[in-house]
Design a protein around this motif. Structure first.
Motif, PDB file in Angstrom:
ATOM      1  N   PHE A  27       8.250  -0.554  -4.065  1.00 56.98           N
ATOM      2  CA  PHE A  27       8.302   0.689  -4.819  1.00 56.98           C
ATOM      3  C   PHE A  27       6.895   1.100  -5.234  1.00 56.98           C
ATOM      4  CE2 PHE A  27      12.363  -1.410  -5.144  1.00 56.98           C
ATOM      5  CZ  PHE A  27      13.267  -0.380  -4.936  1.00 56.98           C
ATOM      6  N   THR A  28       6.769   2.334  -5.682  1.00 54.21           N
ATOM      7  CA  THR A  28       5.453   2.866  -6.009  1.00 54.21           C
ATOM      8  C   THR A  28       4.729   2.006  -7.039  1.00 54.21           C
ATOM      9  OG1 THR A  28       6.227   5.118  -5.521  1.00 54.21           O
ATOM     10  CG2 THR A  28       4.213   4.910  -6.827  1.00 54.21           C
ATOM     11  N   ASP A  29       5.464   1.512  -8.039  1.00 55.87           N
ATOM     12  CA  ASP A  29       4.801   0.693  -9.052  1.00 55.87           C
ATOM     13  C   ASP A  29       4.518  -0.731  -8.572  1.00 55.87           C
ATOM     14  OD1 ASP A  29       7.422  -0.117  -9.030  1.00 55.87           O
ATOM     15  OD2 ASP A  29       7.729  -0.002 -11.194  1.00 55.87           O
ATOM     16  N   SER A  69       6.614  -8.734  -4.345  1.00 53.73           N
ATOM     17  CA  SER A  69       7.277  -7.447  -4.545  1.00 53.73           C
ATOM     18  C   SER A  69       8.707  -7.488  -4.020  1.00 53.73           C
ATOM     19  CB  SER A  69       6.482  -6.349  -3.826  1.00 53.73           C
ATOM     20  OG  SER A  69       7.210  -5.145  -3.779  1.00 53.73           O
ATOM     21  N   ALA A  70       8.877  -8.017  -2.807  1.00 51.17           N
ATOM     22  CA  ALA A  70      10.222  -8.100  -2.221  1.00 51.17           C
ATOM     23  C   ALA A  70      11.098  -9.058  -3.011  1.00 51.17           C
ATOM     24  CB  ALA A  70      10.128  -8.535  -0.764  1.00 51.17           C
ATOM     25  N   ALA A  71      10.527 -10.165  -3.484  1.00 52.30           N
ATOM     26  CA  ALA A  71      11.306 -11.131  -4.259  1.00 52.30           C
ATOM     27  C   ALA A  71      11.855 -10.492  -5.536  1.00 52.30           C
ATOM     28  CB  ALA A  71      10.446 -12.345  -4.597  1.00 52.30           C
ATOM     29  N   LYS A  72      11.064  -9.648  -6.177  1.00 54.22           N
ATOM     30  CA  LYS A  72      11.542  -8.948  -7.373  1.00 54.22           C
ATOM     31  C   LYS A  72      12.729  -8.050  -7.031  1.00 54.22           C
ATOM     32  CE  LYS A  72       7.078  -8.749  -9.791  1.00 54.22           C
ATOM     33  NZ  LYS A  72       6.014  -7.835 -10.291  1.00 54.22           N
ATOM     34  N   THR A  73      12.613  -7.325  -5.926  1.00 49.99           N
ATOM     35  CA  THR A  73      13.691  -6.421  -5.521  1.00 49.99           C
ATOM     36  C   THR A  73      14.957  -7.197  -5.207  1.00 49.99           C
ATOM     37  OG1 THR A  73      12.093  -4.834  -4.627  1.00 49.99           O
ATOM     38  CG2 THR A  73      14.361  -4.681  -3.818  1.00 49.99           C
ATOM     39  N   LEU A  74      14.838  -8.291  -4.460  1.00 53.16           N
ATOM     40  CA  LEU A  74      16.015  -9.083  -4.091  1.00 53.16           C
ATOM     41  C   LEU A  74      16.627  -9.748  -5.315  1.00 53.16           C
ATOM     42  CD1 LEU A  74      14.912 -10.812  -0.757  1.00 53.16           C
ATOM     43  CD2 LEU A  74      15.831  -8.512  -1.144  1.00 53.16           C
ATOM     44  N   GLY A  75      15.783 -10.162  -6.267  1.00 55.46           N
ATOM     45  CA  GLY A  75      16.309 -10.763  -7.490  1.00 55.46           C
ATOM     46  C   GLY A  75      17.161  -9.801  -8.291  1.00 55.46           C
ATOM     47  N   ARG A  76      16.788  -8.524  -8.260  1.00 53.59           N
ATOM     48  CA  ARG A  76      17.603  -7.509  -8.939  1.00 53.59           C
ATOM     49  C   ARG A  76      18.869  -7.211  -8.152  1.00 53.59           C
ATOM     50  NH1 ARG A  76      14.274  -2.301 -10.187  1.00 53.59           N
ATOM     51  NH2 ARG A  76      16.240  -1.802 -11.245  1.00 53.59           N
ATOM     52  N   GLU A  78       0.839  -1.188   0.000  1.00 56.82           N
ATOM     53  CA  GLU A  78       0.000   0.000   0.000  1.00 56.82           C
ATOM     54  C   GLU A  78       0.881   1.248   0.000  1.00 56.82           C
ATOM     55  OE1 GLU A  78      -2.561  -0.219   3.373  1.00 56.82           O
ATOM     56  OE2 GLU A  78      -3.534  -2.081   2.729  1.00 56.82           O
ATOM     57  N   LEU A  79       0.286   2.369  -0.386  1.00 56.19           N
ATOM     58  CA  LEU A  79       1.036   3.616  -0.463  1.00 56.19           C
ATOM     59  C   LEU A  79       1.632   3.987   0.892  1.00 56.19           C
ATOM     60  CD1 LEU A  79       1.944   6.086  -2.106  1.00 56.19           C
ATOM     61  CD2 LEU A  79      -0.259   7.149  -1.557  1.00 56.19           C
ATOM     62  N   SER A  80       0.893   3.754   1.975  1.00 55.10           N
ATOM     63  CA  SER A  80       1.375   4.122   3.313  1.00 55.10           C
ATOM     64  C   SER A  80       2.555   3.274   3.764  1.00 55.10           C
ATOM     65  CB  SER A  80       0.234   3.993   4.336  1.00 55.10           C
ATOM     66  OG  SER A  80      -0.233   2.653   4.405  1.00 55.10           O
ATOM     67  N   ASN A  81       2.820   2.143   3.097  1.00 55.96           N
ATOM     68  CA  ASN A  81       3.959   1.288   3.445  1.00 55.96           C
ATOM     69  C   ASN A  81       5.291   1.897   2.999  1.00 55.96           C
ATOM     70  OD1 ASN A  81       2.083  -1.619   2.373  1.00 55.96           O
ATOM     71  ND2 ASN A  81       2.093  -0.666   4.384  1.00 55.96           N
TER      72      ASN A  81
END
Length: 265
Positions: free
Chosen positions: A91-93, A102-109, A80-83
């Motif tokens: 991230f916003t998107d 979402s976190a898995a995508k970030t860690l994969g990068r 959510e936006l408040s997170n």
């Protein structure tokens, strides 16, 4: 109940690091307390992170960056936006996505070498015990007492090390529990299970960097547990008052009457 699972990457050969891995982890390998052998331990390790919010975001990112070979991410909430004020793995998107994915995508990068599993349903009962039993360390980054006590019970039952963190307003707490290792306490020795408290970050707020501080320390303690490095916080509770920047420490003792790890449990 079926646990939704998304697996990123296929893992790496942790028995023989290639040149890229030696370069990626070179600053850790330079530490004589870690060296190649210690880095191999991390690459062979599996960490379970429950909660990918303010605490779980930095904890997961530092464990991935440090080369913990397998990370299991569990969160049944969505971004959510408040997170975004404090949950830096999102991230916003990513708004509207399951936090675990979402976190898995970030860690994969961040580190494509690490094998990442995202579990997007609540872990309960035998499924929770099974995931904890397969982990070398558990990081409790959740935000409610029901989950915390369930994690603690499963860690005691499976004798899995537990790194617990908590934040609210300007206050942070950190502890390590190693059930089955000597006369060490468990989370229930510290807190009695008296139901859910009304106060949380949703009602009381939290300063943005504070979860980053405590979550990063959770990653540090987890790495120490996995590598056998230094002295962990087992049997101790670390307290931070961020307004005065004062750190305090309490020594914890096992409660022989504890309903989870006590003599009659």
């Amino acid at each position: 109940m079926t646990v939704n699972c998304l697996v990123f990457r296929t893992g790496i050969n942790t028995k023989l690091m290639d040149d890229n891995q030696l370069l990626r982890y070179s600053r850790q390998i330079l530490l004589p307390q870690i060296d190649v052998e210690g880095q191999d331990k991390l690459l062979d390790s599996r960490a379970l992170i429950i909660g990918l919010g303010g605490l779980g975001s930095p904890a997961a990112m530092y464990l991935a960056a440090a080369g913990v070979g397998s990370l299991v991410l569990n969160d049944y909430d969505t971004v959510e936006l408040s997170n975004l004020q404090r949950q830096i793995a999102h991230f916003t998107d990513h708004i509207g996505e399951p936090k675990a994915i979402s976190a898995a995508k970030t860690l994969g990068r961040l580190n494509p070498d690490v094998r990442i599993t995202a579990l997007t349903a609540r872990l309960e009962g035998t499924q929770l015990e099974r995931e904890i039993a397969s982990a070398d360390v558990v990081l409790d980054c959740s935000d409610n007492f029901a989950t915390r006590f369930a994690i603690n019970r499963a860690c005691v039952k499976t004798r899995t090390p537990l790194v617990s963190g908590a934040v609210i307003r300007f206050e942070g707490q950190l502890a390590v529990f190693t059930p089955g290792n000597g006369n060490n306490p468990c989370y229930n020795c510290l807190y009695a299970d008296q139901g859910e408290l009304a106060e949380s970050c949703v009602q009381s707020g939290v300063l943005a960097p504070l979860p980053g501080i405590i979550g990063s320390l959770q990653a540090l303690e987890a790495i120490k547990v996995l590598s056998g490095l230094g002295e962990t916080l087992k049997g101790r509770l670390l307290l931070l008052d961020a307004l005065s920047m004062e750190w305090n420490q309490m020594t914890l003792k096992r409660n022989p009457e504890c309903p989870t790890c006590g003599e009659s449990a």
